[in-house]
Design a protein around this motif. Structure first.
Motif, short mmCIF file in Angstrom:
data_model
loop_
_atom_site.label_atom_id
_atom_site.label_comp_id
_atom_site.label_asym_id
_atom_site.label_seq_id
_atom_site.Cartn_x
_atom_site.Cartn_y
_atom_site.Cartn_z
N SER A 3 0.83 -1.21 0.00
CA SER A 3 0.00 0.00 0.00
C SER A 3 0.87 1.26 0.00
O SER A 3 0.51 2.27 -0.61
CB SER A 3 -0.95 0.00 1.20
OG SER A 3 -0.23 0.05 2.42
N GLU A 4 2.01 1.20 0.64
CA GLU A 4 2.92 2.35 0.66
C GLU A 4 3.48 2.62 -0.73
O GLU A 4 3.64 3.77 -1.14
CB GLU A 4 4.05 2.12 1.65
CG GLU A 4 3.62 2.17 3.09
CD GLU A 4 3.07 3.54 3.49
OE1 GLU A 4 3.66 4.56 3.11
OE2 GLU A 4 2.04 3.56 4.17
N ALA A 63 -6.73 2.42 -0.94
CA ALA A 63 -6.92 1.64 0.28
C ALA A 63 -8.22 0.83 0.21
O ALA A 63 -8.27 -0.31 0.69
CB ALA A 63 -6.93 2.56 1.50
N GLY A 71 -2.83 0.47 5.20
CA GLY A 71 -2.27 0.82 6.50
C GLY A 71 -1.21 -0.13 7.03
O GLY A 71 -0.67 0.09 8.10
N ARG A 72 -0.93 -1.17 6.28
CA ARG A 72 0.07 -2.14 6.73
C ARG A 72 1.44 -1.70 6.23
O ARG A 72 1.66 -1.57 5.04
CB ARG A 72 -0.24 -3.53 6.20
CG ARG A 72 -1.52 -4.08 6.79
CD ARG A 72 -1.86 -5.41 6.19
NE ARG A 72 -0.95 -6.42 6.74
CZ ARG A 72 -0.84 -7.64 6.24
NH1 ARG A 72 -1.54 -7.99 5.19
NH2 ARG A 72 -0.02 -8.51 6.78
N THR A 73 2.33 -1.45 7.15
CA THR A 73 3.69 -1.11 6.79
C THR A 73 4.64 -2.02 7.55
O THR A 73 4.34 -2.47 8.66
CB THR A 73 4.03 0.36 7.13
OG1 THR A 73 3.86 0.56 8.52
CG2 THR A 73 3.16 1.32 6.37
#
Length: 139
Positions: A3-4, A63, A71-73
């Motif tokens: 996602s990033e 998202a 939101g997963r990093t």
């Protein structure tokens, strides 16, 4: 793609597309007029607002498209983000010298504002490119 990384691609595209659209808007007013007399404030503020708004909206859309990744990093994402922001900071710091020199030389506000806007754009795009290269080539 994390996602990033998706957000980084979004910011890179916005960081190029919005300033190009702004430049086209301002350049369309150049023929037959002094550039210092061009009304650039509203289009510039609009471009900045559109860039911020588009970044937020497109990040939300990305998202929603893959909610389990949103939101997963991990440590790699944080390190890539740190490195990209670090490089962007230095680009901004160096590029900000131009508007400072223009202000000291008492150049028209038009040129000072655009030099500063260009510094922000260069910093944002450079930061995004560094992050994308790190994601693509490995960290």
């Amino acid at each position: 793609m994390s996602s990033e990384e998706k957000r980084t691609w979004i910011y890179a595209v916005i960081g190029v597309a919005v300033p190009v659209a702004y430049l086209a808007t301002v350049l369309s007013k150049v023929p037959g007029t002094d550039v210092a007399g061009i009304a650039y404030v509203r289009p510039m503020l609009t471009a900045i607002g559109v860039g911020i708004g588009a970044g937020i909206v497109l990040s939300i859309v990305a998202a929603m498209a893959s909610p389990k990744d949103a939101g997963r990093t991990d440590e790699r994402d944080r390190e890539i983000n740190r490195r990209g922001e670090y490089v962007g900071f230095y680009v901004m710091s160096i590029a900000a010298i131009a508007p400072l020199v223009l202000a000291m030389a008492e150049v028209e506000q038009f040129w000072i504002a655009h030099a500063l806007y260009l510094a922000f754009v260069l910093a944002a795009v450079t930061s995004a490119v560094v992050k994308i290269v790190a994601y693509r080539r490995g960290w």
